[in-house]
Design a protein around this motif. Structure first.
Motif, PDB file in Angstrom:
ATOM      1  N   GLY A   1      -0.053   4.277  -0.841  1.00 16.58           N
ATOM      2  CA  GLY A   1      -0.364   4.834   0.554  1.00 16.58           C
ATOM      3  C   GLY A   1      -0.333   6.446   0.163  1.00 16.58           C
ATOM      4  O   GLY A   1      -0.960   7.077   1.151  1.00 16.58           O
TER       5      GLY A   1
ATOM      6  N   TRP B   1      -9.113   7.039   3.377  1.00 13.37           N
ATOM      7  CA  TRP B   1      -9.436   5.919   3.962  1.00 13.37           C
ATOM      8  C   TRP B   1     -10.398   5.037   2.906  1.00 13.37           C
ATOM      9  O   TRP B   1     -10.157   3.604   3.105  1.00 13.37           O
ATOM     10  CB  TRP B   1     -10.229   6.335   5.127  1.00 13.37           C
TER      11      TRP B   1
ATOM     12  N   ASN C   1      -1.502   9.305  -1.855  1.00 12.09           N
ATOM     13  CA  ASN C   1      -2.480   9.493  -2.838  1.00 12.09           C
ATOM     14  C   ASN C   1      -1.936  10.494  -3.998  1.00 12.09           C
ATOM     15  O   ASN C   1      -2.599  10.241  -5.103  1.00 12.09           O
ATOM     16  CB  ASN C   1      -3.728  10.384  -2.383  1.00 12.09           C
TER      17      ASN C   1
ATOM     18  N   LYS D   1      -8.277   3.551   0.392  1.00  9.87           N
ATOM     19  CA  LYS D   1      -7.085   2.539   0.925  1.00  9.87           C
ATOM     20  C   LYS D   1      -7.811   1.334   1.328  1.00  9.87           C
ATOM     21  O   LYS D   1      -7.446   0.160   1.014  1.00  9.87           O
ATOM     22  CB  LYS D   1      -6.381   3.064   2.354  1.00  9.87           C
TER      23      LYS D   1
ATOM     24  N   ASN E   1       1.024  -1.319   0.129  1.00  5.64           N
ATOM     25  CA  ASN E   1       0.045   0.103   0.050  1.00  5.64           C
ATOM     26  C   ASN E   1       0.793   1.295  -0.214  1.00  5.64           C
ATOM     27  O   ASN E   1       0.451   2.367  -0.747  1.00  5.64           O
ATOM     28  CB  ASN E   1      -0.881  -0.011   1.134  1.00  5.64           C
TER      29      ASN E   1
END
Length: 899
Positions: A12, A130, A14, A133, A7
């Motif tokens: 992770g 979030w 953006n 993710k 990620n």
């Protein structure tokens, strides 16, 4: 798995180089605007007057502003509008030029201006971060998710990850929509067709024979309305995530590369060290895979090959990255070669033909004409891959057969032929023309509308929940309305893809994203039409659809639909509407969580029932599952568990005391009560009647009042729900014979054999029934006549041999059974009774040969080993063994691999 590391590496953050993407310009109002947005994280200004003034300025600049009504607008063709639009600040892009630096990610050189991927977008809020993710982790984990238990299907684990991940992400984006007071949707044709599909699914569910099973089922079937809704939601989330930050395409592709590499290396290790290496408690053979089926591994490899080939053909890659891509692409191709799934080859061939045509059309060659121009415009790497795929599609088994044999990766998957699927779809639409039989009810349609001839095949006992493809299955589920809508959705996507491919952008990065996602969607959509892939593959299909639509819209090829209610009088109404949608999604999430817990309890109960054989623990687990998810499957399990507990008490009872009788009666009543609750829940599910019939049959065996009549009635109802299943007639015949109703039993078993003339269990029972009635001679004559009429039917010779064996005519029995084995060399039960006939004739060598052959195909059969041991010692097969004669048992002594 290092999901967190992946990620951070791929998604992770953006934005790529978010701290350095824009130049410092103290006099530039747009720079100040960006700084203000990053500092306040999309918070709204509280001063309404200032907002109105800013909206006015935005209108003067030609940008969207909230009015006194809800406005639906199209996305600006210029992708920079994503940077310029804001609820409280608008910038006139005519007065300001944005200069962005060039950066390099994963060896791909990107110009981070108004293109894809790598566009420098404003920093997203925590909520949006979030949301992405969670979705990213779902993409990363979904293909390899599993629960280390052989009692839980691997697709159940994937469904749990899928439903929880997608719904959590959808909730976050829903709250973000309330916060921003606007929603962006795909272009009108896709949005409307998708919305109507959802409406059609729920109407079909409401009109189906069982609403709950159509909507949710057990929670994990691919054809339920809720699961299709989640897939469409996944496409919408992928669209929204990529629309907000186009660089996320690279993150998603990157994690898919990594997942494929992990799966590929894992399968290689299992091939090298054998199927017992790293079984993870769920992988039992060389062709077991974390993706949910051997053929799904080939499909996943096809996705990776398509994306990597597109990258090599469109991007300027560094040497190391290019070699890395070549190696992974080769691994994907070798994977497809080893699996050798013909449908996957065909879908990939059509995709490569489209790819080659698009590259040929877009390649400009001005200096040549005629044949020379055609040759110059041809992309030879794609052409070579296309030819290779065509050869393997046509000659696959010849070319890959030796390697498959050497690696012991032979794989046969039983699927419904397309002709039978068409018959079932036609029958369902004829009787339910408008909205179909309902989602997740294809199995019921199969029972009613399948051709009777299907019972003669090896797959007669399988109840297919899907047709030959997922989309054709949904045709039967949703009827004419659903067929039209799925065709429209396909046509609209095809038109969009054709329009985009006809006029690809010049920028390599944009071209890569559009081609890779578009071609991947074409490949996967063909698979959905021609096959029923695992949940992971279906999920990736809709993810690719969302990526492609976002890419097409972001590059001005299509126009998104935006609903903005920030300045509307109806903003309170829209906020309430979105809030209601969020509550519905939360409710769906809670349902799936409860169903996941119920499945966990149920699997524990099955384990206790079959492994430890602790019926008390099994009973408690089944009740816990039922408390979490009221379902007839769990009620059936309770009924069967009560039946087994009652049978256990009967077999171990040393006296006929009142206490024992009361306990047996209590267990039987409890089992019947659970079965009737299941019938009440779903009166169309024949398994519910079978559950009642099995409990009642046990009661009839010990002469419980009304138990026989109840068992007969239960099996009759089961036959009404599934009239073409010969096993139900056999079960009814056995109950009738146990009660001494031989004529009724003969009629029932006759119907079973009529539906399936090679039904060995029914033939075996018929020979027992004839022996019990004392008319073996007449039965032998009838069987002899049948073999003369059909001299190539091994089942008839097996039936004749059994009858003669029961009549103790071992010489003629051996002759008949020899003929059965000669007609069908793998006929296990014919070999079994032939060996016993030889033993009765004192032909020990011949008898030993038959049982040695059986031992090779049935190495775990203890009885065969015991018989061989006795024969080799010069004894009779069952010498000093207290076992019932095999010809008098309720089941055949050996399980046939196919019938």
């Amino acid at each position: 798995m290092n999901n967190e590391n992946n990620n951070r590496q791929f998604g992770g953050n953006n934005n790529f180089n978010s701290n350095n993407n824009h130049r410092e310009d103290k006099g530039d109002s747009f720079s100040k605007f960006l700084q203000n947005q990053n500092r306040n994280d999309f918070t709204y200004q509280k001063n309404d007057d200032r907002n109105r003034e800013q909206n006015k300025q935005a209108n003067d600049s030609g940008h969207y502003s909230g009015n006194q009504q809800i406005n639906v607008i199209d996305r600006d063709d210029d992708f920079r509008s994503d940077l310029n639009r804001s609820d409280n600040n608008h910038v006139d892009t005519k007065k300001h030029d944005i200069e962005l630096k060039k950066s390099e990610v994963n060896g791909i050189k990107k110009v981070e201006n108004n293109g894809m991927p790598g566009t420098n977008q404003r920093k997203h809020g925590i909520l949006e971060g979030w949301a992405y993710k969670i979705f990213f982790l779902t993409v990363a984990i979904m293909p390899i998710a599993f629960i280390p238990s052989k009692f839980i299907a691997i697709d159940v684990a994937k469904s749990i990850v899928l439903s929880v991940g997608v719904l959590l992400s959808a909730i976050c984006y829903g709250f973000l929509a309330i916060r921003e007071r606007k929603i962006a949707l795909p272009p009108k044709s896709i949005t409307w067709s998708g919305a109507l599909l959802i409406v059609s699914l729920f109407i079909s569910s409401a009109l189906s024979v069982h609403f709950g099973k159509s909507i949710f089922g057990q929670g994990f079937e691919i054809g339920t309305a809720a699961m299709i809704l989640i897939m469409l939601t996944a496409a919408l989330i992928a669209h929204e995530a990529v629309r907000r930050n186009n660089a996320r395409v690279l993150s998603i592709y990157g994690v898919l590369y990594m997942v494929f590499i992990v799966v590929f290396l894992f399968q290689v290790l299992r091939l090298v060290f054998g199927p017992t290496f790293m079984t993870l408690a769920i992988l039992n053979s060389p062709v077991s895979t974390l993706l949910g089926g051997w053929n799904n591994l080939a499909i996943f490899a096809g996705i990776i090959l398509t994306v990597l080939l597109t990258a090599v053909m469109t991007l300027q890659l560094s040497g190391k990255i290019k070699w890395f891509y070549y190696i992974v692409a080769l691994a994907a191709f070798l994977t497809m070669y080893l699996v050798n799934h013909q449908i996957t080859w065909m879908a990939l061939l059509l995709t490569m033909i489209i790819f080659g045509a698009v590259l040929w059309h877009s390649k400009q060659v001005a200096s040549k004409t005629g044949l020379g121009r055609c040759i110059a415009k041809t992309s030879w790497p794609v052409t070579i891959i296309t030819i290779a795929v065509a050869v393997l599609w046509y000659f696959g088994i010849t070319l890959s057969g030796p390697v498959i044999s050497a690696t012991n990766t032979q794989y046969a998957e039983v699927s419904l032929p397309w002709q039978v699927t068409i018959d079932i779809v036609g029958g369902a639409i004829k009787n339910y023309p408008i909205f179909g039989i309902g989602p997740n009810h294809f199995a019921q349609a199969f029972m009613v509308y399948k051709p009777v001839i299907f019972n003669q095949t090896a797959a007669w006992g399988i109840e297919f929940p899907n047709g030959f493809g997922l989309i054709p299955t949904l045709f039967a589920a949703q009827g004419t309305v659903g067929i039209v809508l799925w065709i429209l959705f396909t046509v609209f996507m095809a038109i969009m893809i054709a329009r985009v491919f006809r006029d690809l952008p010049a920028e390599r990065e944009k071209k890569f994203v559009l081609l890779s996602s578009g071609l991947s969607f074409v490949f996967l959509w063909l698979m959905l039409i021609l096959y029923v892939p695992s949940h992971a593959i279906v999920f990736l299909t809709f993810v690719m659809a969302g990526i492609f639509v976002a890419g097409a819209s972001s590059n001005g090829k299509e126009k998104d639909v935006e609903i903005d209610w920030s300045g509307s009088k109806a903003k309170a109404v829209m906020t309430v509407v979105v809030s209601i949608i969020i509550l519905i999604v939360v409710y769906l999430l809670l349902i799936f969580v409860r169903k996941a817990i119920a499945v966990s309890y149920f699997s524990s109960g099955i384990k206790a029932l079959t492994v430890s054989q602790n019926l008390d623990i099994a009973n408690a687990k089944f009740k816990s599952a039922l408390s979490m998810d009221y379902s007839d499957i769990y009620l059936q399990a309770l009924a069967e568990n009560d039946r087994m507990m009652a049978a256990q008490v009967i077999s171990t009872a040393t006296s006929s005391s009142q206490e024992v009788s009361d306990k047996i009666s209590s267990l039987l009543n409890s089992g019947i009560s659970a079965a009737r609750e299941a019938i009440k829940y779903d009166p169309t599910n024949y398994y519910n009647y079978v559950a009642e019939g099995r409990v009642s049959a046990l009661g009839a065996g010990i002469k419980v009042s009304n138990a026989y009549d109840n068992a007969v009635r239960a099996y009759a109802n089961a036959i009404t729900s599934n009239p073409l299943n010969p096993s139900l007639y056999l079960a009814l015949a056995q109950v009738q014979a146990a009660e001494g109703k031989y004529d009724d039993s003969l009629a029932s078993v006759g119907r079973a054999i009529q539906l399936k003339d090679n039904y060995l269990d029914a033939v075996f029972f018929l020979s027992q029934l004839q022996a019990t009635r004392g008319n073996l001679q007449d039965a032998v004559i009838a069987a002899q006549v049948a073999t003369q009429i059909n001299p190539s039917d091994p089942t008839l010779f097996f039936q004749l041999g059994l009858l003669l064996y029961n009549a103790k005519d071992y010489k003629d029995s051996a002759i008949a059974l020899e003929k059965a084995v000669s007609l069908q060399p793998q006929y296990a039960n014919a070999k079994y009774f032939l060996g016993l006939s030889y033993a009765r004739l004192n032909k020990s060598a011949e008898a030993i040969a038959q049982f040695e052959d059986l031992e090779k195909s049935n190495p775990d059969n203890q009885e065969i080993s015991m018989i061989l041991s006795n024969l080799r010692a010069g004894k009779m097969p069952f010498n000093d063994v207290k076992a019932s004669a095999p010809e008098k048992r309720s089941e055949l002594p050996v399980k046939e691999k196919r019938q």
